[in-house]
Design an enzyme around this catalytic site. Structure first.
Site, short mmCIF file in Angstrom:
data_model
loop_
_atom_site.label_atom_id
_atom_site.label_comp_id
_atom_site.label_asym_id
_atom_site.label_seq_id
_atom_site.Cartn_x
_atom_site.Cartn_y
_atom_site.Cartn_z
CG HIS A 30 39.64 41.63 42.96
ND1 HIS A 30 39.64 42.99 43.07
CD2 HIS A 30 38.34 41.25 43.15
CE1 HIS A 30 38.41 43.42 43.32
NE2 HIS A 30 37.61 42.39 43.39
CB CYS B 232 41.46 21.15 31.92
SG CYS B 232 43.02 21.85 32.48
CB CYS C 151 47.04 23.47 29.51
SG CYS C 151 46.43 22.76 31.05
CB THR D 271 39.80 49.71 49.21
OG1 THR D 271 38.74 49.52 48.27
CG2 THR D 271 39.27 49.50 50.60
P1 NAD Z 1 41.55 51.98 43.83
O1 NAD Z 1 42.75 52.27 42.99
O2 NAD Z 1 40.20 52.12 43.30
O3 NAD Z 1 41.65 52.85 45.18
C1 NAD Z 1 42.83 53.05 45.86
C2 NAD Z 1 42.51 53.82 47.13
O4 NAD Z 1 43.69 53.94 47.88
C3 NAD Z 1 42.00 55.23 46.86
O5 NAD Z 1 40.82 55.45 47.63
C4 NAD Z 1 43.15 56.13 47.34
O6 NAD Z 1 42.69 57.35 47.89
C5 NAD Z 1 43.80 55.25 48.39
N1 NAD Z 1 45.22 55.50 48.62
C6 NAD Z 1 46.18 55.82 47.71
N2 NAD Z 1 47.38 55.92 48.30
C7 NAD Z 1 47.19 55.64 49.61
C8 NAD Z 1 48.06 55.59 50.74
N3 NAD Z 1 49.37 55.81 50.65
N4 NAD Z 1 47.51 55.28 51.95
C9 NAD Z 1 46.18 55.05 52.08
N5 NAD Z 1 45.32 55.09 51.05
C10 NAD Z 1 45.82 55.38 49.83
O7 NAD Z 1 41.85 50.52 44.32
P2 NAD Z 1 40.95 49.39 44.90
O8 NAD Z 1 39.90 49.97 45.76
O9 NAD Z 1 41.87 48.36 45.43
O10 NAD Z 1 40.23 48.79 43.61
C11 NAD Z 1 40.41 48.19 42.62
C12 NAD Z 1 41.21 47.19 41.88
O11 NAD Z 1 42.52 47.53 41.58
C13 NAD Z 1 41.34 45.85 42.55
O12 NAD Z 1 40.49 45.04 41.87
C14 NAD Z 1 42.78 45.37 42.31
O13 NAD Z 1 42.79 44.06 41.75
C15 NAD Z 1 43.32 46.35 41.35
N6 NAD Z 1 44.72 46.77 41.58
C16 NAD Z 1 45.55 46.08 42.41
C17 NAD Z 1 46.85 46.53 42.63
C18 NAD Z 1 47.77 45.74 43.54
O14 NAD Z 1 47.68 44.53 43.58
N7 NAD Z 1 48.65 46.40 44.30
C19 NAD Z 1 47.29 47.70 42.04
C20 NAD Z 1 46.39 48.38 41.20
C21 NAD Z 1 45.11 47.90 40.98
ZN ZN Z 2 44.16 22.63 30.60
#
Ligand code: NAD
Ligand code: ZN
Length: 238
Positions: A111, A122, A138, A179
């Site tokens: 992502h 570009c 840019c 996730t």
């Molecule tokens: P989601 O928020 O949908 O799911 C997070 C999952 O993590 C849940 O199932 C939850 O139960 C679990 N969880 C929470 N705390 C936890 C822990 N301490 N240990 C283990 N599991 C735990 O996230 P996703 O599935 O990554 O989906 C979606 C989108 O969120 C991605 O596209 C991403 O780009 C974006 N995102 C990224 C970040 C980051 O970069 N850290 C932060 C927020 C969102």
């Molecule tokens: Zn450009």
């Protein structure tokens, strides 16, 4: 389980939760107090680019805060990669840099990441060491306001899919950490592997049962910092 299998690890926002980065769908459905549809779509960006730039500039600044550090789950995956003898691929949905900070090498950010931008005119990419704004020019094509953070928004194609699917076709061990496995295409990875290998070992780490838990061979429920550490320690001791 043996170290010369081919291992595919998928991580999501949950692995970074204990490092102080909020997940996407905390109970209120907001991402750090912002409505998801206001910051994660191209329509939102067209409507209010300054708001979207500010949101991602803030997220990037937060990563520079010395308090935001990788946790034992990130470190243990880097350790696992070092001792692993088969092919190893870490695919993260996260846009933070905590896996890299922990020492992971073979990693794909499907992502995108907060520390790159690209130009919509570009299609050249650059490192983001500054705040993006609608007046940014840019450096490749001189157009103004055409650069955006290199993060995949809703409705856009995730990155590296050919590499990801080709690795899934040879995967013996699939590990999912922090996730919800609700967001496609990642949500379909297990079904894809099963077409090639019905004996694949599928392991999930999550703080709670997910609606995909029944698909896994094993589900380790608890904070990833603890459950992943225990898992890697067990493998390393053997
Ligand atoms: P989601 O928020 O949908 O799911 C997070 C999952 O993590 C849940 O199932 C939850 O139960 C679990 N969880 C929470 N705390 C936890 C822990 N301490 N240990 C283990 N599991 C735990 O996230 P996703 O599935 O990554 O989906 C979606 C989108 O969120 C991605 O596209 C991403 O780009 C974006 N995102 C990224 C970040 C980051 O970069 N850290 C932060 C927020 C969102
Ligand atoms: Zn450009």
């Amino acid at each position: 389980m043996n170290l010369n299998q081919n291992i595919f690890i998928l991580t999501g926002a949950g692995i970074s939760r204990e490092s102080g980065i909020k997940t996407f769908r905390e109970k209120d459905g907001l991402w750090d107090e912002h409505k998801i549809e206001d910051v994660c779509t191209i329509d939102a960006f067209i409507k209010n680019p300054s708001y979207v730039h500010k949101f991602y500039n803030e997220r990037r600044k937060k990563l520079k805060n010395p308090k935001i550090k990788p946790n034992p789950a990130h470190f243990n995956l880097a350790k696992l990669e070092k001792i692993w003898e088969g092919d190893f691929l870490l695919v993260t949905q996260n846009i933070d840099d905590l896996h890299e900070k922990a020492g992971s090498k073979n990693i794909l950010h499907m992502h995108g990441t907060l520390d790159k931008y690209y130009c919509m005119k570009c299609f050249k990419f650059g490192e983001l060491k500054f705040d993006l704004s609608s007046s940014h020019k840019c450096k490749y094509c001189d157009s103004i306001g055409s650069t955006r953070v290199d993060v995949v928004w809703f409705g856009e194609q995730p990155k590296y899919l050919p590499q990801i699917y080709s690795f899934l076709e040879k995967t013996d061990l699939f590990i999912s950490i922090g996730t919800s496995n609700n967001v496609y295409p990642a949500a379909g990875f297990i079904d894809y592997i099963l077409q090639f290998n019905q004996n694949v070992n599928l392991i999930e780490f999550n703080i709670e049962k997910t609606n995909k838990s029944n698909l896994f061979t094993d589900s380790f429920i608890g904070p990833a910092s603890k459950t992943v550490e225990r898992f890697v320690e067990k493998i390393t001791i053997k």
